[in-house]
Design a protein around this motif. Structure first.
Motif, PDB file in Angstrom:
ATOM      1  N   LEU A  98       0.816  -1.213   0.000  1.00  0.00           N
ATOM      2  CA  LEU A  98       0.000   0.000   0.000  1.00  0.00           C
ATOM      3  C   LEU A  98       0.851   1.265   0.000  1.00  0.00           C
ATOM      4  O   LEU A  98       0.563   2.208  -0.742  1.00  0.00           O
ATOM      5  CB  LEU A  98      -0.932  -0.012   1.215  1.00  0.00           C
ATOM      6  CG  LEU A  98      -1.842   1.209   1.382  1.00  0.00           C
ATOM      7  CD1 LEU A  98      -2.762   1.373   0.185  1.00  0.00           C
ATOM      8  CD2 LEU A  98      -2.654   1.093   2.676  1.00  0.00           C
ATOM      9  N   ASP A  99       1.882   1.332   0.831  1.00  0.00           N
ATOM     10  CA  ASP A  99       2.714   2.541   0.900  1.00  0.00           C
ATOM     11  C   ASP A  99       3.377   2.832  -0.440  1.00  0.00           C
ATOM     12  O   ASP A  99       3.445   3.989  -0.881  1.00  0.00           O
ATOM     13  CB  ASP A  99       3.780   2.402   1.985  1.00  0.00           C
ATOM     14  CG  ASP A  99       3.198   2.407   3.389  1.00  0.00           C
ATOM     15  OD1 ASP A  99       2.027   2.819   3.540  1.00  0.00           O
ATOM     16  OD2 ASP A  99       3.899   1.985   4.329  1.00  0.00           O
ATOM     17  N   GLU A 100       3.880   1.788  -1.090  1.00  0.00           N
ATOM     18  CA  GLU A 100       4.512   1.970  -2.390  1.00  0.00           C
ATOM     19  C   GLU A 100       3.492   2.435  -3.435  1.00  0.00           C
ATOM     20  O   GLU A 100       3.817   3.260  -4.306  1.00  0.00           O
ATOM     21  CB  GLU A 100       5.167   0.669  -2.853  1.00  0.00           C
ATOM     22  CG  GLU A 100       6.444   0.314  -2.112  1.00  0.00           C
ATOM     23  CD  GLU A 100       6.200  -0.338  -0.756  1.00  0.00           C
ATOM     24  OE1 GLU A 100       7.179  -0.763  -0.123  1.00  0.00           O
ATOM     25  OE2 GLU A 100       5.034  -0.423  -0.308  1.00  0.00           O
ATOM     26  N   LEU A 101       2.272   1.929  -3.348  1.00  0.00           N
ATOM     27  CA  LEU A 101       1.228   2.353  -4.275  1.00  0.00           C
ATOM     28  C   LEU A 101       0.898   3.822  -4.076  1.00  0.00           C
ATOM     29  O   LEU A 101       0.812   4.587  -5.052  1.00  0.00           O
ATOM     30  CB  LEU A 101      -0.028   1.506  -4.077  1.00  0.00           C
ATOM     31  CG  LEU A 101      -1.265   1.953  -4.861  1.00  0.00           C
ATOM     32  CD1 LEU A 101      -1.007   1.912  -6.362  1.00  0.00           C
ATOM     33  CD2 LEU A 101      -2.471   1.090  -4.497  1.00  0.00           C
ATOM     34  N   VAL A 102       0.714   4.239  -2.837  1.00  0.00           N
ATOM     35  CA  VAL A 102       0.398   5.640  -2.558  1.00  0.00           C
ATOM     36  C   VAL A 102       1.506   6.555  -3.082  1.00  0.00           C
ATOM     37  O   VAL A 102       1.243   7.583  -3.721  1.00  0.00           O
ATOM     38  CB  VAL A 102       0.177   5.844  -1.046  1.00  0.00           C
ATOM     39  CG1 VAL A 102       0.124   7.335  -0.698  1.00  0.00           C
ATOM     40  CG2 VAL A 102      -1.106   5.148  -0.599  1.00  0.00           C
TER      41      VAL A 102
END
Length: 356
Positions: A98-102
């Protein structure tokens, strides 16, 4: 297991050998990645694979990434179309990161610092595989669901395709340890889900509205001449001769809720590398001729695997491949978007058409 003189790494195969498309390399290092995590070796480029593949053993590596670095990025300006559709973006496999996607969505100017849609009439397509292997698959699903509503309100859209890991998670939730006919013995969704990176935290948080949303996803779509699919396989041809027919067949299969039917769908969506080797461009053309479009854009197979290479587990500079962007291949007819975020690669978000 035994290994003869001059042979390659030991290969452990399950009883469902003839269903495998990608050999499961375990306990030994692979030919392209010395010293890598067990199960991480890439299949040799010139190996001939059987037509079927049943992932009753780990399909691709599961790496506990401790190398993630959170970087603040300034959103770039998203060009706005005048009097028509906005720019088109695609996202490769997220697998719970999720963090990488954001960070990637912010870098492309699609969301703001608060994580809200800020791209107006832009169009965003996720190519599937939101969960498994990474730490927060349900968080990824919830973000995509929220952005879908926000983008629609702004005059754009955020949509998603069905990946094999969506089918795997649906099957694990619905059918659990119910035996299914794998084509060469029995298997279960629960076992396959765990072997392929299923996270208990995702299963604990999974709710009916998440499942209903996943079960309604399309399998393919054609946008601006780009045929968008999850898997680099010709198996879509088994489900219809038009995009609408394929999407309807997939949804109807899930609606019937038959474990063996869903397993067969999952198995076919897990096939890979159809566009990579000799005859790959012809396989792409067979899909384009049937469903339309001038190029296929897919996820599913990490770019380092398509190149016959893998990245390092810890992210050190060991001379391994560096994924800078999508991989264009098969006579320029196919674009791979899975940057290998689960194997210290990169989560790719790019605007189409590519500037190549």
């Amino acid at each position: 297991m035994t290994q003869g003189a001059g042979q390659g790494p030991e290969v452990e195969r399950t009883a469902t050998l003839r269903d495998f498309r990608v050999p499961a390399y375990v306990h030994e290092t692979g030919p392209y990645a010395p010293g890598t995590h067990p199960g991480e070796a890439a299949p040799p480029v010139d190996e001939t694979y059987p037509e079927g593949y049943t992932p009753t053993q780990r399909d691709l590596p599961v790496i506990n990434r401790g190398d993630t670095v959170q970087v603040s990025v300034d959103p770039v300006a998203v060009p706005q179309a005048t009097g028509g559709a906005g720019p088109l973006y695609v996202v490769g496999d997220v697998h719970g990161y999720l963090d990488e996607l954001v960070a990637a969505l912010r870098e492309q100017g699609l969301i703001d610092a608060a994580g809200q849609w800020c791209a107006g009439t832009a169009r965003l397509w996720f190519l599937g595989d939101f969960t498994d292997r990474g730490p927060d698959g349900v968080g990824v699903i919830e973000l995509v669901m929220r952005l879908s509503a926000e983008a629609a309100a702004a005059g754009g859209y955020c949509k998603a395709l069905m990946g094999n890991h969506e089918l795997l998670l649906i099957g694990a939730k619905r059918f659990g340890d119910t035996p299914v006919n794998s084509g060469a013995g029995t298997a279960t969704f629960q076992a396959a889900w765990l072997l392929n990176g299923g996270q208990k935290s995702d299963m604990d948080r999974l709710q009916d509205h998440h499942l209903q949303w996943m079960a309604r996803l399309d399998a393919m779509e054609e946008v601006d001449g780009h045929l968008l699919v999850h898997s680099d396989t010709t198996a879509y041809l088994d489900y219809g001769r038009s995009i609408e027919e394929v999407n309807d067949t997939v949804r109807e299969t899930l609606t019937r809720n038959d474990a063996d039917e869903v397993w067969d769908l999952f198995r076919k969506f897990t096939k890979r590398f159809s566009f990579r080797d000799e005859g790959g461009a012809d396989h792409v053309r067979s899909l384009l001729d049937t469903y339309g479009g001038t190029r296929i854009v897919h996820g599913h197979s990490p770019i380092p695997y398509l190149l016959g290479e893998v990245g390092s587990e810890g992210g050190e500079d060991d001379g391994g491949p560096v994924v800078e962007g999508p991989h264009v291949y098969a006579d320029g007819l196919a674009i791979a978007m899975d940057g290998g975020v689960t194997m210290a690669g990169k989560l790719l978000v790019r605007q189409l058409p590519l500037d190549i």
